[in-house]
Design a protein around this motif. Structure first.
Motif, PDB file in Angstrom:
ATOM      1  N   GLU A 203       0.825  -1.204   0.000  1.00 43.02           N
ATOM      2  CA  GLU A 203       0.000   0.000   0.000  1.00 43.02           C
ATOM      3  C   GLU A 203       0.861   1.256   0.000  1.00 43.02           C
ATOM      4  O   GLU A 203       0.584   2.216  -0.730  1.00 43.02           O
ATOM      5  N   GLY A 204       1.910   1.266   0.811  1.00 43.66           N
ATOM      6  CA  GLY A 204       2.768   2.440   0.890  1.00 43.66           C
ATOM      7  C   GLY A 204       3.396   2.796  -0.443  1.00 43.66           C
ATOM      8  O   GLY A 204       3.477   3.966  -0.828  1.00 43.66           O
ATOM      9  N   LYS A 205       3.818   1.778  -1.190  1.00 43.12           N
ATOM     10  CA  LYS A 205       4.440   2.044  -2.493  1.00 43.12           C
ATOM     11  C   LYS A 205       3.422   2.518  -3.519  1.00 43.12           C
ATOM     12  O   LYS A 205       3.736   3.352  -4.366  1.00 43.12           O
ATOM     13  N   GLU A 206       2.194   2.013  -3.434  1.00 41.34           N
ATOM     14  CA  GLU A 206       1.178   2.494  -4.369  1.00 41.34           C
ATOM     15  C   GLU A 206       0.793   3.938  -4.063  1.00 41.34           C
ATOM     16  O   GLU A 206       0.671   4.768  -4.970  1.00 41.34           O
ATOM     17  N   ILE A 207       0.628   4.238  -2.770  1.00 40.80           N
ATOM     18  CA  ILE A 207       0.319   5.618  -2.390  1.00 40.80           C
ATOM     19  C   ILE A 207       1.454   6.539  -2.830  1.00 40.80           C
ATOM     20  O   ILE A 207       1.225   7.617  -3.400  1.00 40.80           O
ATOM     21  N   GLY A 208       2.697   6.123  -2.572  1.00 42.41           N
ATOM     22  CA  GLY A 208       3.845   6.952  -2.922  1.00 42.41           C
ATOM     23  C   GLY A 208       3.944   7.209  -4.410  1.00 42.41           C
ATOM     24  O   GLY A 208       4.223   8.335  -4.840  1.00 42.41           O
ATOM     25  N   ALA A 209       3.706   6.183  -5.220  1.00 38.37           N
ATOM     26  CA  ALA A 209       3.800   6.347  -6.675  1.00 38.37           C
ATOM     27  C   ALA A 209       2.732   7.308  -7.183  1.00 38.37           C
ATOM     28  O   ALA A 209       2.999   8.185  -8.017  1.00 38.37           O
ATOM     29  N   ARG A 210       1.511   7.146  -6.691  1.00 33.67           N
ATOM     30  CA  ARG A 210       0.427   8.040  -7.126  1.00 33.67           C
ATOM     31  C   ARG A 210       0.693   9.477  -6.675  1.00 33.67           C
ATOM     32  O   ARG A 210       0.440  10.436  -7.420  1.00 33.67           O
ATOM     33  N   LEU A 211       1.211   9.634  -5.456  1.00 27.39           N
ATOM     34  CA  LEU A 211       1.494  10.970  -4.945  1.00 27.39           C
ATOM     35  C   LEU A 211       2.602  11.641  -5.762  1.00 27.39           C
ATOM     36  O   LEU A 211       2.487  12.815  -6.131  1.00 27.39           O
ATOM     37  N   ALA A 212       3.670  10.904  -6.060  1.00 28.57           N
ATOM     38  CA  ALA A 212       4.768  11.469  -6.842  1.00 28.57           C
ATOM     39  C   ALA A 212       4.284  11.934  -8.212  1.00 28.57           C
ATOM     40  O   ALA A 212       4.696  12.985  -8.715  1.00 28.57           O
ATOM     41  N   LEU A 213       3.396  11.157  -8.820  1.00 28.50           N
ATOM     42  CA  LEU A 213       2.860  11.533 -10.124  1.00 28.50           C
ATOM     43  C   LEU A 213       2.081  12.837 -10.032  1.00 28.50           C
ATOM     44  O   LEU A 213       2.232  13.731 -10.873  1.00 28.50           O
ATOM     45  N   ARG A 214       1.271  12.961  -8.993  1.00 23.36           N
ATOM     46  CA  ARG A 214       0.489  14.199  -8.824  1.00 23.36           C
ATOM     47  C   ARG A 214       1.382  15.409  -8.567  1.00 23.36           C
ATOM     48  O   ARG A 214       1.089  16.520  -9.006  1.00 23.36           O
ATOM     49  N   LEU A 215       2.455  15.185  -7.812  1.00 17.65           N
ATOM     50  CA  LEU A 215       3.335  16.298  -7.458  1.00 17.65           C
ATOM     51  C   LEU A 215       4.337  16.615  -8.567  1.00 17.65           C
ATOM     52  O   LEU A 215       5.056  17.611  -8.496  1.00 17.65           O
ATOM     53  N   GLY A 216       4.383  15.769  -9.599  1.00 18.96           N
ATOM     54  CA  GLY A 216       5.389  15.945 -10.637  1.00 18.96           C
ATOM     55  C   GLY A 216       6.783  15.697 -10.105  1.00 18.96           C
ATOM     56  O   GLY A 216       7.752  16.340 -10.539  1.00 18.96           O
ATOM     57  N   SER A 217       6.888  14.740  -9.165  1.00 13.52           N
ATOM     58  CA  SER A 217       8.158  14.478  -8.490  1.00 13.52           C
ATOM     59  C   SER A 217       8.670  13.084  -8.819  1.00 13.52           C
ATOM     60  O   SER A 217       7.976  12.259  -9.422  1.00 13.52           O
ATOM     61  N   GLY A 218       9.881  12.811  -8.357  1.00 16.61           N
ATOM     62  CA  GLY A 218      10.445  11.477  -8.476  1.00 16.61           C
ATOM     63  C   GLY A 218      10.169  10.667  -7.226  1.00 16.61           C
ATOM     64  O   GLY A 218       9.865  11.216  -6.166  1.00 16.61           O
ATOM     65  N   ILE A 219      10.285   9.350  -7.362  1.00 17.86           N
ATOM     66  CA  ILE A 219      10.061   8.457  -6.226  1.00 17.86           C
ATOM     67  C   ILE A 219      11.204   7.457  -6.137  1.00 17.86           C
ATOM     68  O   ILE A 219      11.736   6.993  -7.152  1.00 17.86           O
ATOM     69  N   ILE A 220      11.601   7.139  -4.914  1.00 17.13           N
ATOM     70  CA  ILE A 220      12.569   6.084  -4.628  1.00 17.13           C
ATOM     71  C   ILE A 220      11.864   5.068  -3.747  1.00 17.13           C
ATOM     72  O   ILE A 220      11.296   5.434  -2.711  1.00 17.13           O
ATOM     73  N   THR A 221      11.890   3.790  -4.143  1.00 19.80           N
ATOM     74  CA  THR A 221      11.215   2.757  -3.360  1.00 19.80           C
ATOM     75  C   THR A 221      12.233   1.810  -2.722  1.00 19.80           C
ATOM     76  O   THR A 221      13.353   1.661  -3.201  1.00 19.80           O
ATOM     77  N   ASP A 222      11.796   1.187  -1.630  1.00 20.05           N
ATOM     78  CA  ASP A 222      12.591   0.154  -0.953  1.00 20.05           C
ATOM     79  C   ASP A 222      13.954   0.655  -0.487  1.00 20.05           C
ATOM     80  O   ASP A 222      14.962  -0.070  -0.561  1.00 20.05           O
ATOM     81  N   ALA A 223      14.014   1.883   0.001  1.00 21.26           N
ATOM     82  CA  ALA A 223      15.266   2.383   0.574  1.00 21.26           C
ATOM     83  C   ALA A 223      15.578   1.619   1.860  1.00 21.26           C
ATOM     84  O   ALA A 223      14.673   1.198   2.584  1.00 21.26           O
TER      85      ALA A 223
END
Length: 320
Positions: free
Chosen positions: A95-115
């Motif tokens: 869930e956290g990765k899906e929320i993060g990906a959708r949020l990054a897309l809305r913000l026009g930002s990059g995302i790093i997963t599984d740090a």
């Protein structure tokens, strides 16, 4: 100091351990601001404050429970607009990765997963990741927009650092997509009394060498003596010896505990991809040439049915 949004993973106000780890990491790069969605914010606030949250942005609405992730994305977007954070941190759950990906897309930002680690950098936070089946370690940062970073459980030891943690209400306007996917039923998972596999500080896993479902009690006994979660290799799961929900590996769950004990596991690359970032790895296998021994901190060449019960008794005697 810049503020860092931390998404709170909780069950009715009971804050889960990955959130405390995120608050600890957030303090390295700024002032943690917790975002609590759903019921129980007042109950969670003292714990969040104890681990460094300077304030808690809280929103409660039926949409958070009745629908899937989009309402939570709407809320985090509103939090970003209210705070203008330097970074947004979420746990690396599905869930956290899906929320993060959708949020990054809305913000026009990059995302790093599984740090697996996080540090301050001159141009923004620098995240450490284990990539390509954990064969390489990389350091990276987001070069555009507000960094959105998801962090694996057990990447940091939670450290208390008292802060104000005042609760402030977050105003959220839900978009048209928020109610697109409704939760129609829930079935409570039967509890084993053991820690959640992906969050456990200690994991004991069994593989093909266990020999059958009836023998997994050897692995379970050691796990229970240590207060650990129980995992299994794909071979053991495919043979029907243990549930698929306990599979550790590239096609199962990824764990990063403080201690990982592999009993009767050969160490194929698919399994290593799911546990290679464990802090300390111990293996028991009667095959001295098993690939798992190339990875471990401590290896025991021997019959697991002789070694593991002795280890279990030794743990119990030291506890007693």
């Amino acid at each position: 100091m810049a503020e860092v949004l931390v998404y709170v993973d909780h069950v009715d106000g009971a804050v889960r351990k990955p959130t405390l780890e995120l608050l600890t990491l957030a303090r390295r790069i700024g002032e943690p601001v917790a975002v609590h969605l759903g019921a129980g914010a007042d109950a969670a606030a003292p714990t969040l404050a104890e681990y460094g949250a300077v304030k808690v942005l809280a929103a409660d609405a039926p949409e958070f429970a009745d629908y899937l992730v989009v309402p939570k994305v709407d809320a985090l977007q509103a939090a970003c607009e209210a705070v203008s954070p330097a970074t947004v941190l979420l746990p690396s759950s599905a869930e956290g990765k899906e929320i993060g990906a959708r949020l990054a897309l809305r913000l026009g930002s990059g995302i790093i997963t599984d740090a697996v680690d996080l540090e301050a950098g001159d141009e923004g936070p620098v995240a450490t990741q284990s990539v390509f089946a954990a064969a390489f370690t990389t350091k990276s940062r987001v070069s555009k927009g507000t960094p959105v970073i998801t962090v694996k459980p057990n990447s940091a030891a939670p450290e208390a650092a008292a802060a104000a943690g005042a609760v402030e209400q977050l105003s959220v306007s839900f978009g048209a997509l928020a109610t697109g996917t409704k939760v129609v039923s829930r079935t409570q998972r039967e509890s084993s009394g053991r820690p959640e596999l992906t969050e456990a500080a200690i994991v004991v896993s069994g593989g093909r060498g266990v020999g059958g479902a009836e023998n997994f009690n050897v692995v379970e006994s050691l796990a229970d003596s240590l207060g650990a979660a129980v995992g299994a290799s794909r071979a053991a799961v495919d043979a029907g010896w243990y549930p698929h929900t306990s599979q550790v590996g590239q096609t199962g769950k990824t764990v990063s505990p403080q201690l990982y004990i592999a009993a009767g596991i050969s160490g194929a690359i698919q399994h290593r991809a799911g546990m290679q970032t464990s802090k300390t790895i111990v293996a028991v296998n009667k095959d001295a040439e098993a690939p798992i021994f190339d990875l471990v901190d401590y290896g025991v060449v021997g019959d697991l049915f002789e070694v593991v019960p002795q280890l279990t008794e030794e743990v119990k005697s030291r506890k007693g």
